[in-house]
Design an enzyme around this catalytic site. Structure first.
Site, PDB file in Angstrom:
ATOM      1  N   CYS A  71       0.825  -1.212   0.000  1.00  8.01           N
ATOM      2  CA  CYS A  71       0.000   0.000   0.000  1.00  8.01           C
ATOM      3  C   CYS A  71       0.858   1.260   0.000  1.00  8.01           C
ATOM      4  CB  CYS A  71      -0.943   0.004   1.197  1.00  8.01           C
ATOM      5  SG  CYS A  71      -0.141   0.131   2.821  1.00  8.01           S
ATOM      6  N   HIS A 109      -2.426   0.866   7.510  1.00  8.89           N
ATOM      7  CA  HIS A 109      -2.701   0.738   6.077  1.00  8.89           C
ATOM      8  C   HIS A 109      -2.935   2.117   5.447  1.00  8.89           C
ATOM      9  CE1 HIS A 109      -4.120  -0.921   2.347  1.00  8.89           C
ATOM     10  NE2 HIS A 109      -5.313  -0.394   2.488  1.00  8.89           N
ATOM     11  N   ASP A 124      -8.969   2.262  -2.900  1.00 10.63           N
ATOM     12  CA  ASP A 124      -7.875   1.485  -2.314  1.00 10.63           C
ATOM     13  C   ASP A 124      -7.322   0.511  -3.344  1.00 10.63           C
ATOM     14  OD1 ASP A 124      -6.095   0.109  -0.760  1.00 10.63           O
ATOM     15  OD2 ASP A 124      -7.492  -0.275   0.884  1.00 10.63           O
TER      16      ASP A 124
END
Length: 282
Positions: A71, A109, A124
């Site tokens: 991420c 995250h 995302d």
């Protein structure tokens, strides 16, 4: 150097420069299909670097070379792409259950939210899976995508993102608040990970970056009679679902139907790693 046209071409969206919800959905899914989640993509020669990243060099490795990333690479680069296209993008942070228990931080995250066409979307492209394939509208109610369902449930001062397949139960992917973040907010996590893991021999311990799938994966396994092993973590979106290889466990989600099986042959595992990272499936 970071290049918008090259980025769009790499994810199969050359010329898609519109600033609207339809284009955002197209960019989001195409990004997930083109660039894998790859827990081994980060260069750890100088330790774990989450904040002071050379975005041009990261663009070269992650996008141009097609290596993908976690991420911290994928969400950051997509944030820049959307901003340069003219989208109203806000950096966001989430925490998985494992992250809160093992690290104790809410900033774990990394993902984004986008305001476009009078609506706010959760975006995302940096979660290994299983998760949503197209942006989720920040609203109450169940949203369906490719046979799976998602909902945002109020939790404390924020939300819990939940998902379920056709036969699995609701499970929490991660929790988040609506607080806007800056890259610097990940400094504490960077320091923590370097102090705890960077100087540890891999055979003794392993950096937990991106392993927030543990609990969600276990829930799916319980519902589909899977087994439990742990090591590598890679994932890729396919047209109607996702594939995730977590150690010896291989999860496929197609039209909401989930299957977890244990890989017992090392050659098959190596072949699956190649397939997931390359996007070429036999």
């Amino acid at each position: 150097m970071f290049d918008v046209d090259q980025y769009l071409q790499r994810i199969g969206c050359a010329g898609e420069t519109g600033v609207d919800a339809a284009t955002l959905r197209k960019l989001h899914k195409a990004h997930l299909m083109a660039l894998p989640y790859n827990g081994a993509a980060q260069d750890l020669a100088d330790g774990i670097v989450l904040v002071d990243i050379d975005e041009d060099a990261m663009f070269e490795r992650t996008v141009v070379d097609g290596r993908g990333g976690t991420c911290f690479q994928l969400a950051r680069l997509f944030n820049r792409l959307l901003r340069e296209l003219g989208y109203d993008v806000t950096l966001m942070a989430a925490s998985t259950a494992e992250g809160r228990e093992n690290i104790g931080l809410d900033v774990e995250h990394m993902f984004n939210r986008v305001a476009v066409d009078g609506q706010v979307w959760v975006v995302d492209v940096g979660y290994p899976g299983p998760s949503f394939i197209e942006p989720l509208l920040l609203t109450e109610g169940v949203q369906s995508q490719y046979g799976c369902q998602y909902r945002l449930v109020e939790h404390g001062d924020g939300y819990a993102l939940q998902r379920r397949g056709r036969v699995s139960r609701w499970s929490v992917v991660y929790h988040f608040t609506m607080d806007a973040r800056t890259w610097e907010d990940w400094r504490e996590l960077e320091v923590h990970l370097n102090e705890r893991y960077a100087r540890t021999e891999p055979a003794e311990d392993a950096c937990p970056i991106g392993r927030g799938t543990d609990r969600l994966f276990s829930q799916i396994e319980a519902d589909t009679a899977g087994e439990d092993l742990l090591d590598v973590l890679i994932g890729r979106t396919i047209d109607n679902g996702q594939v995730v290889l977590k150690g010896k466990r291989y999860l496929t989600v197609r039209d909401g139907r989930e299957e977890v099986r244990t890989i017992t042959d090392d050659d098959e595992q190596r072949e699956l790693i190649t397939s997931v990272l390359s996007g070429r499936f036999s």
